[in-house]
Design an enzyme around this catalytic site. Structure first.
Site, PDB file in Angstrom:
ATOM      1  N   ASP A 137       0.865  -1.178   0.000  1.00 63.00           N
ATOM      2  CA  ASP A 137       0.000   0.000   0.000  1.00 63.00           C
ATOM      3  C   ASP A 137       0.911   1.241   0.000  1.00 63.00           C
ATOM      4  OD1 ASP A 137      -1.666   2.128   0.607  1.00 63.00           O
ATOM      5  OD2 ASP A 137      -2.915   0.940   1.953  1.00 63.00           O
ATOM      6  N   ASP A 155       0.109   7.891  -9.320  1.00 64.92           N
ATOM      7  CA  ASP A 155      -0.638   7.444 -10.500  1.00 64.92           C
ATOM      8  C   ASP A 155      -1.630   6.389 -10.012  1.00 64.92           C
ATOM      9  OD1 ASP A 155      -1.523   6.463 -12.892  1.00 64.92           O
ATOM     10  OD2 ASP A 155       0.439   5.930 -13.677  1.00 64.92           O
TER      11      ASP A 155
HETATM   12  N1  SAM Z   1      -4.109   5.964 -15.328  1.00 63.22           N
HETATM   13  C1  SAM Z   1      -5.013   5.497 -14.387  1.00 63.22           C
HETATM   14  C2  SAM Z   1      -6.219   6.350 -14.137  1.00 63.22           C
HETATM   15  O1  SAM Z   1      -6.151   7.405 -13.525  1.00 63.22           O
HETATM   16  O2  SAM Z   1      -7.286   5.943 -14.593  1.00 63.22           O
HETATM   17  C3  SAM Z   1      -4.417   4.927 -13.179  1.00 63.22           C
HETATM   18  C4  SAM Z   1      -3.759   3.666 -13.584  1.00 63.22           C
HETATM   19  S1  SAM Z   1      -2.963   2.619 -12.500  1.00 63.22           S
HETATM   20  C5  SAM Z   1      -3.530   1.119 -13.200  1.00 63.22           C
HETATM   21  C6  SAM Z   1      -3.663   2.787 -10.907  1.00 63.22           C
HETATM   22  C7  SAM Z   1      -3.097   1.737  -9.959  1.00 63.22           C
HETATM   23  O3  SAM Z   1      -3.124   2.244  -8.628  1.00 63.22           O
HETATM   24  C8  SAM Z   1      -3.868   0.426  -9.919  1.00 63.22           C
HETATM   25  O4  SAM Z   1      -3.118  -0.589 -10.503  1.00 63.22           O
HETATM   26  C9  SAM Z   1      -4.134   0.180  -8.430  1.00 63.22           C
HETATM   27  O5  SAM Z   1      -3.981  -1.179  -8.056  1.00 63.22           O
HETATM   28  C10 SAM Z   1      -3.107   1.090  -7.792  1.00 63.22           C
HETATM   29  N2  SAM Z   1      -3.441   1.480  -6.409  1.00 63.22           N
HETATM   30  C11 SAM Z   1      -4.651   1.793  -5.898  1.00 63.22           C
HETATM   31  N3  SAM Z   1      -4.556   2.065  -4.590  1.00 63.22           N
HETATM   32  C12 SAM Z   1      -3.244   1.921  -4.253  1.00 63.22           C
HETATM   33  C13 SAM Z   1      -2.527   2.063  -3.035  1.00 63.22           C
HETATM   34  N4  SAM Z   1      -3.147   2.389  -1.901  1.00 63.22           N
HETATM   35  N5  SAM Z   1      -1.182   1.852  -3.057  1.00 63.22           N
HETATM   36  C14 SAM Z   1      -0.546   1.521  -4.211  1.00 63.22           C
HETATM   37  N6  SAM Z   1      -1.192   1.346  -5.396  1.00 63.22           N
HETATM   38  C15 SAM Z   1      -2.515   1.550  -5.413  1.00 63.22           C
END
Ligand code: SAM
Length: 284
Positions: A137, A155
């Site tokens: 996380d 992101d």
């Molecule tokens: N470009 C995208 C959008 O704004 O629609 C975002 C893409 S990227 C795939 C977002 C990523 O953030 C996801 O793979 C998700 O698993 C990750 N994510 C969500 N919460 C998170 C957290 N607390 N810590 C790390 N990664 C996280």
């Protein structure tokens, strides 16, 4: 039979893309992960039904997340990327040979695995030797870090589900501490257009302003995101994005981009009046 992928962009607005077929559907510990092949946008990644990336327009989002801070501070060497499991942000960062270390913290390994298998366009540079991937996380990862990074890029998914904590003041405060003296933080800042997104974006800005001495917002046109009008936050300990822009320096790098250029860099920070008003709303 026609197949359509539809995203509910608001309770009353639906955005649909005609799909040739579904390539994969996985339920991870954190979210539903789907990849479709579409006629107009190529492959599409959706998380919990929300569109994250399409092959056709992902360049806009990923270039704007990375080249704007890199052109404002060419001395950036250490970068923390939070989320970004599709790999598009890392793909753009590794184009700078001056960057020495990229730590990527993605909560969901399944997103990375699926993107490696089905979306090489974005994920192909995750194997670069400067990239360290942590499956954690992002909120917990930054806690207790001090003076570690020149740039943090958030992101993430939207402010609900696993991404919720990445929009809190506590998290922004921890990012501030994790940044070095000239540190910059760039985050996806939602859309200003539909009410629910606009409220979220105004809140993000108010929180950011309380933590960072410099907190500005810039925009891009991303056809498949709600309303097509998308914002990014540029916050820093002192560097101002337009004033610090090293136009000649960046152009001398000869990085070929499809969306970003240094004229657009300056223009992207000029916002419409209704967006300025939303950003200035202290009660958001
Ligand atoms: N470009 C995208 C959008 O704004 O629609 C975002 C893409 S990227 C795939 C977002 C990523 O953030 C996801 O793979 C998700 O698993 C990750 N994510 C969500 N919460 C998170 C957290 N607390 N810590 C790390 N990664 C996280």
């Amino acid at each position: 039979m026609d197949l359509w992928y539809s995203e509910m962009q608001t309770e009353n607005v639906r955005f649909s893309i005609k799909v040739e077929k579904q390539l994969v559907s996985v339920k991870s510990e954190f979210q539903q992960i789907d990849i479709f092949n579409s006629y107009e946008f190529g492959k599409i990644l959706a998380l919990d039904g929300y569109l994250m990336v399409t092959e056709k327009d992902e360049f806009i989002y990923h270039e704007m997340m990375t080249h704007v801070p890199m052109a404002a501070n060419p001395k950036i060497e250490t970068v923390l990327v939070i989320g970004a499991g599709d790999g598009g942000t890392v793909r753009e960062l590794v184009r700078y040979c001056t960057i020495k270390q990229i730590d990527m913290v993605e909560i969901d390994k399944a997103v990375v695995d699926v993107c490696k298998a089905y979306l090489p366009q974005t994920s192909s540079k995750l194997t670069d030797k400067r990239v360290n991937i942590y499956y954690e996380d992002g909120m917990k990862f930054v806690r207790g870090q001090k003076d570690m990074y020149d740039l943090i890029i958030i992101d993430s998914t939207d402010p609900f589900g696993p991404g919720e904590g990445l929009f809190t003041k506590e998290f922004y405060g921890n990012c501030f501490k994790a940044l070095k003296e000239n540190g910059i933080l760039v985050n996806q800042h939602e859309s200003p257009y539909y009410n629910q997104d606009a409220q979220a974006m105004a809140k993000i800005h108010q929180r950011m302003k309380k933590v960072f001495p410099v907190s500005e917002v810039y925009q891009a046109h991303i056809p498949t995101y709600p309303s097509g009008h998308w914002l990014f936050g540029f916050s820093s300990k002192g560097i101002k994005p337009v004033e610090a822009l090293d136009e000649q320096g960046w152009n001398n790098l000869s990085i070929s981009t499809k969306y970003y250029n240094t004229d657009l860099h300056k223009g992207a920070f000029a916002l419409p009046n209704y967006v300025k008003e939303l950003l200035n709303d202290e009660n958001a």
